[in-house]
Write a protein that holds these residues in place. Structure first.
Motif, PDB file in Angstrom:
ATOM      1  N   ASP A  53     -17.563  74.103  54.075  1.00  0.00           N
ATOM      2  CA  ASP A  53     -16.222  73.568  53.811  1.00  0.00           C
ATOM      3  C   ASP A  53     -15.133  74.619  54.054  1.00  0.00           C
ATOM      4  N   LEU A  54     -15.312  75.375  55.151  1.00  0.00           N
ATOM      5  CA  LEU A  54     -14.335  76.375  55.572  1.00  0.00           C
ATOM      6  C   LEU A  54     -13.475  75.798  56.691  1.00  0.00           C
ATOM      7  N   PRO A  55     -12.330  76.392  56.950  1.00  0.00           N
ATOM      8  CA  PRO A  55     -11.548  75.949  58.112  1.00  0.00           C
ATOM      9  C   PRO A  55     -12.368  76.167  59.396  1.00  0.00           C
ATOM     10  N   VAL A  56     -12.333  75.206  60.267  1.00  0.00           N
ATOM     11  CA  VAL A  56     -13.065  75.306  61.533  1.00  0.00           C
ATOM     12  C   VAL A  56     -12.197  76.086  62.519  1.00  0.00           C
ATOM     13  N   VAL A  57     -12.694  77.228  62.942  1.00  0.00           N
ATOM     14  CA  VAL A  57     -11.937  78.133  63.808  1.00  0.00           C
ATOM     15  C   VAL A  57     -11.821  77.574  65.227  1.00  0.00           C
ATOM     16  N   MET A  58     -12.910  76.999  65.720  1.00  0.00           N
ATOM     17  CA  MET A  58     -12.919  76.476  67.097  1.00  0.00           C
ATOM     18  C   MET A  58     -13.353  75.010  67.095  1.00  0.00           C
ATOM     19  N   PRO A  59     -12.445  74.112  66.749  1.00  0.00           N
ATOM     20  CA  PRO A  59     -12.835  72.701  66.634  1.00  0.00           C
ATOM     21  C   PRO A  59     -13.330  72.091  67.943  1.00  0.00           C
ATOM     22  N   ALA A  60     -12.971  72.662  69.068  1.00  0.00           N
ATOM     23  CA  ALA A  60     -13.445  72.133  70.351  1.00  0.00           C
ATOM     24  C   ALA A  60     -14.962  72.294  70.498  1.00  0.00           C
ATOM     25  N   PHE A  61     -15.552  73.205  69.715  1.00  0.00           N
ATOM     26  CA  PHE A  61     -16.989  73.448  69.825  1.00  0.00           C
ATOM     27  C   PHE A  61     -17.780  72.656  68.793  1.00  0.00           C
ATOM     28  N   ASP A  62     -17.508  71.363  68.768  1.00  0.00           N
ATOM     29  CA  ASP A  62     -18.319  70.416  68.017  1.00  0.00           C
ATOM     30  C   ASP A  62     -19.428  69.967  68.969  1.00  0.00           C
ATOM     31  N   ARG A  63     -20.657  70.173  68.569  1.00  0.00           N
ATOM     32  CA  ARG A  63     -21.817  69.888  69.437  1.00  0.00           C
ATOM     33  C   ARG A  63     -21.801  68.455  69.976  1.00  0.00           C
ATOM     34  N   ASN A  64     -21.243  67.517  69.214  1.00  0.00           N
ATOM     35  CA  ASN A  64     -21.275  66.105  69.596  1.00  0.00           C
ATOM     36  C   ASN A  64     -20.169  65.706  70.562  1.00  0.00           C
ATOM     37  N   THR A  65     -19.135  66.524  70.677  1.00  0.00           N
ATOM     38  CA  THR A  65     -17.999  66.121  71.508  1.00  0.00           C
ATOM     39  C   THR A  65     -17.595  67.155  72.561  1.00  0.00           C
ATOM     40  N   CYS A  66     -18.120  68.343  72.479  1.00  0.00           N
ATOM     41  CA  CYS A  66     -17.691  69.436  73.366  1.00  0.00           C
ATOM     42  C   CYS A  66     -18.094  69.179  74.816  1.00  0.00           C
ATOM     43  N   SER A  67     -17.203  69.491  75.699  1.00  0.00           N
ATOM     44  CA  SER A  67     -17.498  69.516  77.132  1.00  0.00           C
ATOM     45  C   SER A  67     -17.640  70.979  77.537  1.00  0.00           C
ATOM     46  N   ILE A  68     -18.859  71.399  77.800  1.00  0.00           N
ATOM     47  CA  ILE A  68     -19.081  72.781  78.222  1.00  0.00           C
ATOM     48  C   ILE A  68     -18.355  73.070  79.535  1.00  0.00           C
ATOM     49  N   PRO A  69     -18.392  72.165  80.524  1.00  0.00           N
ATOM     50  CA  PRO A  69     -17.619  72.446  81.743  1.00  0.00           C
ATOM     51  C   PRO A  69     -16.132  72.677  81.463  1.00  0.00           C
ATOM     52  N   LYS A  70     -15.531  71.847  80.626  1.00  0.00           N
ATOM     53  CA  LYS A  70     -14.109  72.038  80.297  1.00  0.00           C
ATOM     54  C   LYS A  70     -13.878  73.381  79.608  1.00  0.00           C
ATOM     55  N   SER A  71     -14.785  73.747  78.702  1.00  0.00           N
ATOM     56  CA  SER A  71     -14.609  75.022  78.001  1.00  0.00           C
ATOM     57  C   SER A  71     -14.735  76.191  78.979  1.00  0.00           C
ATOM     58  N   GLN A  72     -15.636  76.092  79.934  1.00  0.00           N
ATOM     59  CA  GLN A  72     -15.787  77.164  80.924  1.00  0.00           C
ATOM     60  C   GLN A  72     -14.578  77.232  81.858  1.00  0.00           C
ATOM     61  N   ILE A  73     -14.090  76.088  82.263  1.00  0.00           N
ATOM     62  CA  ILE A  73     -12.897  76.051  83.129  1.00  0.00           C
ATOM     63  C   ILE A  73     -11.719  76.690  82.403  1.00  0.00           C
ATOM     64  N   SER A  74     -11.525  76.328  81.151  1.00  0.00           N
ATOM     65  CA  SER A  74     -10.419  76.899  80.371  1.00  0.00           C
ATOM     66  C   SER A  74     -10.581  78.406  80.202  1.00  0.00           C
ATOM     67  N   PHE A  75     -11.791  78.838  79.900  1.00  0.00           N
ATOM     68  CA  PHE A  75     -12.058  80.260  79.725  1.00  0.00           C
ATOM     69  C   PHE A  75     -11.748  81.030  81.009  1.00  0.00           C
ATOM     70  N   ILE A  76     -12.208  80.509  82.127  1.00  0.00           N
ATOM     71  CA  ILE A  76     -11.964  81.158  83.418  1.00  0.00           C
ATOM     72  C   ILE A  76     -10.469  81.193  83.714  1.00  0.00           C
ATOM     73  N   ASP A  77      -9.796  80.054  83.527  1.00  0.00           N
ATOM     74  CA  ASP A  77      -8.358  79.995  83.804  1.00  0.00           C
ATOM     75  C   ASP A  77      -7.561  80.927  82.894  1.00  0.00           C
ATOM     76  N   TYR A  78      -7.888  80.931  81.618  1.00  0.00           N
ATOM     77  CA  TYR A  78      -7.061  81.637  80.636  1.00  0.00           C
ATOM     78  C   TYR A  78      -7.347  83.139  80.579  1.00  0.00           C
ATOM     79  N   PHE A  79      -8.624  83.527  80.684  1.00  0.00           N
ATOM     80  CA  PHE A  79      -8.985  84.922  80.473  1.00  0.00           C
ATOM     81  C   PHE A  79      -9.443  85.675  81.717  1.00  0.00           C
TER      82      PHE A  79
END
Length: 125
Positions: A53-79
């Motif tokens: 019951d802690l604040p979720v730091v990375m809500p995009a990384f919910d196993r049931n809804t996360c798109s790994i391709p989208k997360s990788q694209i964002s990571f590549i674009d941003y960093f």
């Protein structure tokens, strides 16, 4: 100029940062493997935060809804892209930049097909 202590420190920091975010610059199979590992780490963290019951730091990384391709694209674009482009002006990184481009296209292709996992589905035999 390169012998100045502040420049040597900057170069060392840049090398460490580039190494830290280098996964998308590896050959595709290694890139996929490390994307799987980091995603699993983040999924586990998100699950643990919810369980406690802690604040979720990375809500995009919910196993049931996360798109790994989208997360990788964002990571590549941003960093990754701009940092490696800048570093390439200092050190020749053509092979790494080629892997980065190939991997970005791979993740983009999965995303365009609305796939959320690490690999496309196997073709029926």
């Amino acid at each position: 100029m390169l012998r100045a202590p502040e420049n040597r420190t900057l170069i060392k920091r840049m090398m460490i940062k580039c190494a830290d975010v280098s996964n998308p610059c590896r050959p595709l199979e290694q890139c996929i493997e490390w994307a799987a590992r980091i995603s699993e780490e983040y999924f586990s963290q998100t699950e643990e935060e919810k369980k406690l019951d802690l604040p979720v730091v990375m809500p995009a990384f919910d196993r049931n809804t996360c798109s790994i391709p989208k997360s990788q694209i964002s990571f590549i674009d941003y960093f990754v892209t701009d940092m490696y482009d800048a570093w390439d002006d200092f050190v020749d990184l053509q092979e790494l930049l080629q892997h980065l481009d190939n991997n970005f296209k791979y993740w983009k292709g999965l995303d365009e097909r609305k796939l959320r996992g690490l690999r496309p589905p196997l073709e029926p035999k």
